[in-house]
Design a protein around this motif. Sequence first.
Motif, PDB file in Angstrom:
ATOM      1  N   ASP A  90       0.861  -1.179   0.000  1.00 46.13           N
ATOM      2  CA  ASP A  90       0.000   0.000   0.000  1.00 46.13           C
ATOM      3  C   ASP A  90       0.896   1.228   0.000  1.00 46.13           C
ATOM      4  OD1 ASP A  90      -2.179  -1.639   0.101  1.00 46.13           O
ATOM      5  OD2 ASP A  90      -2.641  -1.284   2.211  1.00 46.13           O
ATOM      6  N   ILE A  91       0.772   2.052  -1.041  1.00 44.49           N
ATOM      7  CA  ILE A  91       1.645   3.217  -1.178  1.00 44.49           C
ATOM      8  C   ILE A  91       0.825   4.493  -1.329  1.00 44.49           C
ATOM      9  CG2 ILE A  91       3.349   1.740  -2.321  1.00 44.49           C
ATOM     10  CD1 ILE A  91       2.727   3.257  -4.940  1.00 44.49           C
ATOM     11  N   HIS A  92       1.463   5.618  -1.005  1.00 49.35           N
ATOM     12  CA  HIS A  92       0.828   6.925  -1.167  1.00 49.35           C
ATOM     13  C   HIS A  92       1.869   7.919  -1.680  1.00 49.35           C
ATOM     14  CE1 HIS A  92      -1.639  10.461  -0.487  1.00 49.35           C
ATOM     15  NE2 HIS A  92      -0.628  11.006   0.171  1.00 49.35           N
ATOM     16  N   ILE A  94       3.791  11.176  -2.123  1.00 47.01           N
ATOM     17  CA  ILE A  94       3.907  12.350  -1.259  1.00 47.01           C
ATOM     18  C   ILE A  94       3.408  13.607  -1.960  1.00 47.01           C
ATOM     19  CG2 ILE A  94       5.582  13.872  -0.115  1.00 47.01           C
ATOM     20  CD1 ILE A  94       7.193  11.426   0.622  1.00 47.01           C
ATOM     21  N   ASP A  95       3.592  13.685  -3.289  1.00 43.46           N
ATOM     22  CA  ASP A  95       3.169  14.892  -4.008  1.00 43.46           C
ATOM     23  C   ASP A  95       1.679  14.892  -4.351  1.00 43.46           C
ATOM     24  OD1 ASP A  95       2.916  13.112  -6.096  1.00 43.46           O
ATOM     25  OD2 ASP A  95       4.467  14.010  -7.353  1.00 43.46           O
ATOM     26  N   GLY A  96       0.955  13.860  -3.913  1.00 45.50           N
ATOM     27  CA  GLY A  96      -0.482  13.818  -4.129  1.00 45.50           C
ATOM     28  C   GLY A  96      -0.917  13.311  -5.489  1.00 45.50           C
ATOM     29  N   THR A  97      -0.005  12.747  -6.267  1.00 49.69           N
ATOM     30  CA  THR A  97      -0.362  12.206  -7.582  1.00 49.69           C
ATOM     31  C   THR A  97      -1.539  11.244  -7.465  1.00 49.69           C
ATOM     32  OG1 THR A  97       1.906  12.374  -8.407  1.00 49.69           O
ATOM     33  CG2 THR A  97       0.456  10.843  -9.545  1.00 49.69           C
ATOM     34  N   GLU A  98      -2.568  11.476  -8.282  1.00 47.93           N
ATOM     35  CA  GLU A  98      -3.747  10.612  -8.273  1.00 47.93           C
ATOM     36  C   GLU A  98      -3.508   9.405  -9.184  1.00 47.93           C
ATOM     37  OE1 GLU A  98      -6.561  10.795  -6.583  1.00 47.93           O
ATOM     38  OE2 GLU A  98      -6.139  12.685  -5.542  1.00 47.93           O
ATOM     39  N   LEU A  99      -3.723   8.229  -8.661  1.00 45.47           N
ATOM     40  CA  LEU A  99      -3.550   7.004  -9.432  1.00 45.47           C
ATOM     41  C   LEU A  99      -4.877   6.266  -9.541  1.00 45.47           C
ATOM     42  CD1 LEU A  99      -0.213   5.738  -7.810  1.00 45.47           C
ATOM     43  CD2 LEU A  99      -0.473   6.986  -9.965  1.00 45.47           C
ATOM     44  N   GLU A 100      -4.985   5.450 -10.586  1.00 45.11           N
ATOM     45  CA  GLU A 100      -6.190   4.663 -10.795  1.00 45.11           C
ATOM     46  C   GLU A 100      -5.830   3.194 -10.965  1.00 45.11           C
ATOM     47  OE1 GLU A 100      -8.274   6.204 -14.143  1.00 45.11           O
ATOM     48  OE2 GLU A 100      -8.704   8.151 -13.210  1.00 45.11           O
ATOM     49  N   THR A 101      -6.794   2.337 -10.700  1.00 45.68           N
ATOM     50  CA  THR A 101      -6.586   0.904 -10.880  1.00 45.68           C
ATOM     51  C   THR A 101      -6.153   0.616 -12.317  1.00 45.68           C
ATOM     52  OG1 THR A 101      -8.257   0.387  -9.209  1.00 45.68           O
ATOM     53  CG2 THR A 101      -7.677  -1.367 -10.751  1.00 45.68           C
ATOM     54  N   GLY A 102      -5.094  -0.155 -12.464  1.00 46.12           N
ATOM     55  CA  GLY A 102      -4.573  -0.490 -13.785  1.00 46.12           C
ATOM     56  C   GLY A 102      -3.401   0.364 -14.218  1.00 46.12           C
ATOM     57  N   VAL A 120      -0.937  -0.699 -10.329  1.00 47.43           N
ATOM     58  CA  VAL A 120      -1.948  -0.429  -9.311  1.00 47.43           C
ATOM     59  C   VAL A 120      -3.091  -1.438  -9.468  1.00 47.43           C
ATOM     60  CG1 VAL A 120      -3.561   1.261  -8.361  1.00 47.43           C
ATOM     61  CG2 VAL A 120      -1.360   2.023  -9.307  1.00 47.43           C
ATOM     62  N   ILE A 121      -3.366  -2.193  -8.410  1.00 52.20           N
ATOM     63  CA  ILE A 121      -4.457  -3.172  -8.477  1.00 52.20           C
ATOM     64  C   ILE A 121      -5.697  -2.684  -7.726  1.00 52.20           C
ATOM     65  CG2 ILE A 121      -2.926  -5.128  -8.812  1.00 52.20           C
ATOM     66  CD1 ILE A 121      -3.215  -5.810  -5.869  1.00 52.20           C
ATOM     67  N   GLU A 122      -5.522  -1.629  -6.925  1.00 55.03           N
ATOM     68  CA  GLU A 122      -6.669  -1.019  -6.245  1.00 55.03           C
ATOM     69  C   GLU A 122      -6.282   0.386  -5.815  1.00 55.03           C
ATOM     70  OE1 GLU A 122      -9.591  -1.732  -2.364  1.00 55.03           O
ATOM     71  OE2 GLU A 122      -8.281  -3.341  -3.075  1.00 55.03           O
ATOM     72  N   ALA A 123      -7.170   1.352  -6.059  1.00 56.98           N
ATOM     73  CA  ALA A 123      -6.906   2.742  -5.680  1.00 56.98           C
ATOM     74  C   ALA A 123      -8.129   3.302  -4.967  1.00 56.98           C
ATOM     75  CB  ALA A 123      -6.588   3.583  -6.910  1.00 56.98           C
ATOM     76  N   SER A 124      -7.891   3.894  -3.792  1.00 57.82           N
ATOM     77  CA  SER A 124      -9.006   4.439  -3.025  1.00 57.82           C
ATOM     78  C   SER A 124      -8.526   5.559  -2.120  1.00 57.82           C
ATOM     79  CB  SER A 124      -9.664   3.339  -2.184  1.00 57.82           C
ATOM     80  OG  SER A 124     -10.704   3.861  -1.376  1.00 57.82           O
ATOM     81  N   ARG A 125      -8.986   6.791  -2.383  1.00 62.34           N
ATOM     82  CA  ARG A 125      -8.725   7.946  -1.528  1.00 62.34           C
ATOM     83  C   ARG A 125      -7.238   8.148  -1.242  1.00 62.34           C
ATOM     84  NH1 ARG A 125     -13.677   7.608   2.935  1.00 62.34           N
ATOM     85  NH2 ARG A 125     -15.370   7.634   1.396  1.00 62.34           N
ATOM     86  N   GLY A 126      -6.438   8.040  -2.272  1.00 60.83           N
ATOM     87  CA  GLY A 126      -5.012   8.305  -2.132  1.00 60.83           C
ATOM     88  C   GLY A 126      -4.179   7.122  -1.692  1.00 60.83           C
TER      89      GLY A 126
END
Length: 208
Positions: A90-92, A94-102, A120-126
């Motif tokens: 589970d990663i986040h 630091i610069d707030g880059t938004e990622l999406e599944t896939g 990314v296999i799952e993305a939710s609220r950062g």
Amino acid sequence: MEGILELLPGYNCGKCGYKQCRDLAENMRKAEDIGLCPFMGKQQFSEKRKKLKELLKDRSDNTNIIGIIDGLEADFTLAPLAGEPSCREDIHPIDGTELETGDLVRYRPLGCPITHFAKVIEASRGMNTIHMVGPLQRLGNEDVQFIDAGICLIFAFDGKVEKGRIPRVGETVKFIPTHCMMQKVHSGIVVGVEERNVRIEAIDLKVW
């Protein structure tokens, strides 16, 4: 393991953190582990305690797990869950880059000198759960498109204990992810255990 089990009280009380004495025996690696059992310190078990220390000395000598980059000893190695290519992380960013599944993402974990590539296999609220896919050359295509997420905080690992003892929930542990290129010892707190599958949070690359 049977020799160790025969020296334990056999009460299966669960006070050591394991369901039964057999589970404790399977995971004992060093003399200090005898203290997990609240009964082994009693006088009536003094002789068995001495024998157990000798058995564990032999086991410890043969099962040390040492990090290559830092020379530190780990409690276990963490392999991927069944059928998965790497441990889950589970990663986040630091610069707030938004990622999406896939998404395919390039990032560097805070405190690690190695650039990682992951899917990314799952993305939710950062919070993004990823599988490692390797350094770029492993992808087989230098023109592959990816998102640069910069430096990321690593919050958790999910995987399967491959070598070493199974930890207890709430325990602070040292472990080596099998996919780690540097084979560096990580640390964290175990928040879930199901057979050999574990979840570790509060990940830190600084180990004392």
